[in-house]
Design a protein around this motif. Structure first.
Motif, PDB file in Angstrom:
ATOM      1  N   LEU A 174       0.807  -1.222   0.000  1.00 51.72           N
ATOM      2  CA  LEU A 174       0.000   0.000   0.000  1.00 51.72           C
ATOM      3  C   LEU A 174       0.839   1.271   0.000  1.00 51.72           C
ATOM      4  CD1 LEU A 174      -2.845  -1.021   2.495  1.00 51.72           C
ATOM      5  CD2 LEU A 174      -2.797  -1.203  -0.006  1.00 51.72           C
ATOM      6  N   GLY A 175       2.127   1.137   0.254  1.00 51.90           N
ATOM      7  CA  GLY A 175       3.023   2.279   0.181  1.00 51.90           C
ATOM      8  C   GLY A 175       2.871   3.295   1.300  1.00 51.90           C
ATOM      9  N   LEU A 176       2.378   2.861   2.463  1.00 53.15           N
ATOM     10  CA  LEU A 176       2.263   3.789   3.588  1.00 53.15           C
ATOM     11  C   LEU A 176       3.645   4.205   4.073  1.00 53.15           C
ATOM     12  CD1 LEU A 176      -0.674   2.694   3.600  1.00 53.15           C
ATOM     13  CD2 LEU A 176      -0.570   2.730   6.100  1.00 53.15           C
ATOM     14  N   SER A 177       3.736   5.408   4.598  1.00 47.62           N
ATOM     15  CA  SER A 177       4.969   5.825   5.245  1.00 47.62           C
ATOM     16  C   SER A 177       5.140   5.016   6.526  1.00 47.62           C
ATOM     17  CB  SER A 177       4.915   7.310   5.592  1.00 47.62           C
ATOM     18  OG  SER A 177       3.957   7.545   6.620  1.00 47.62           O
ATOM     19  N   ARG A 178       6.354   4.968   7.026  1.00 47.22           N
ATOM     20  CA  ARG A 178       6.569   4.237   8.274  1.00 47.22           C
ATOM     21  C   ARG A 178       5.733   4.852   9.395  1.00 47.22           C
ATOM     22  NH1 ARG A 178      12.329   2.654  11.244  1.00 47.22           N
ATOM     23  NH2 ARG A 178      11.417   2.155  13.279  1.00 47.22           N
ATOM     24  N   GLU A 179       5.661   6.169   9.436  1.00 45.81           N
ATOM     25  CA  GLU A 179       4.884   6.844  10.481  1.00 45.81           C
ATOM     26  C   GLU A 179       3.417   6.434  10.421  1.00 45.81           C
ATOM     27  OE1 GLU A 179       3.801  11.402  12.019  1.00 45.81           O
ATOM     28  OE2 GLU A 179       4.976  11.074  10.192  1.00 45.81           O
ATOM     29  N   ASP A 180       2.843   6.429   9.216  1.00 47.40           N
ATOM     30  CA  ASP A 180       1.434   6.071   9.072  1.00 47.40           C
ATOM     31  C   ASP A 180       1.202   4.600   9.386  1.00 47.40           C
ATOM     32  OD1 ASP A 180       0.711   8.631   8.408  1.00 47.40           O
ATOM     33  OD2 ASP A 180       0.674   8.276   6.237  1.00 47.40           O
TER      34      ASP A 180
END
Length: 200
Positions: A174-180
């Motif tokens: 899904l390509g989420l950022s690590r933070e998200d």
């Protein structure tokens, strides 16, 4: 005649050299298997990467499977040390887990995909599953129910919420950022807190 001190020093130096060679072989194999299928990596590939002979690898580990077993033991020990987190602190627990997955998650997923056809990897995966479960019992000790079906159910939910494949889904698919992704896991773990749900 060689003195006892000199003999002891020589033996110690030999043992240190052997351990350094063993570590170099392990590091080379880990590096290769982190990006290539198990069957595609030969002992010759590992020997070339480590700068040793195939016979040296055989002398230390007996076989390719023996080397894989040694790697599994080594990674298990490293994981135990790396995953130190305060009990009950969900953001800290998730941060520690993501630090591990960001460094080794892709290799873990590659190895898991080979469980059904490589016995050495199947053994490593079984050990890793047990280790992850024990870690969950430790870091979530404040929230897990007493022994019994309710505890098993809660552990099943916590295992699913922290599995490497969920990390892969969020970070890679899904390509989420690590933070998200970390925030998503924190929210998921908070939502399945047994103290807020009825597991009876």
């Amino acid at each position: 005649m060689e003195s006892e001190a000199k003999r002891s020093y020589r033996m110690g130096a030999r043992a240190a050299a052997m351990e350094a060679t063993r570590a170099r072989i392990l590091e080379a194999a880990v590096a290769l298997w982190a990006r290539r299928w198990y069957d595609d990596v030969t002992l010759q590939h590992i020997a070339d990467e480590a700068g040793v002979s195939v016979q040296t690898i055989v002398n230390h580990f007996d076989s390719k499977d023996g080397l894989a077993d040694a790697i599994a033991d080594r990674l298990a020990s490293q994981t135990e040390v790396a995953r130190q987190a305060p009990t009950g602190d969900v953001p800290a627990i998730v941060a520690v887990l993501f630090e591990d997955y960001e460094g080794h998650g892709d290799a873990n997923v590659l190895w898991i995909a080979q469980v059904d056809r490589v016995p050495a990897i199947a053994r490593a995966a079984a050990h890793a599953r047990g280790q992850h479960r024990a870690w969950l019992e430790r870091v979530f000790a404040d929230r897990l129910p007493a022994r019994g079906p309710a505890r098993e159910h809660a552990l099943t939910l916590h295992y699913a919420a922290t599995d490497v494949y969920l990390w892969k889904l969020w970070r890679r698919d899904l390509g989420l950022s690590r933070e998200d992704a970390e925030r998503a896991m924190c929210d998921l773990l908070t939502s399945i807190d047994p103290r807020k749900r009825n597991y009876e």
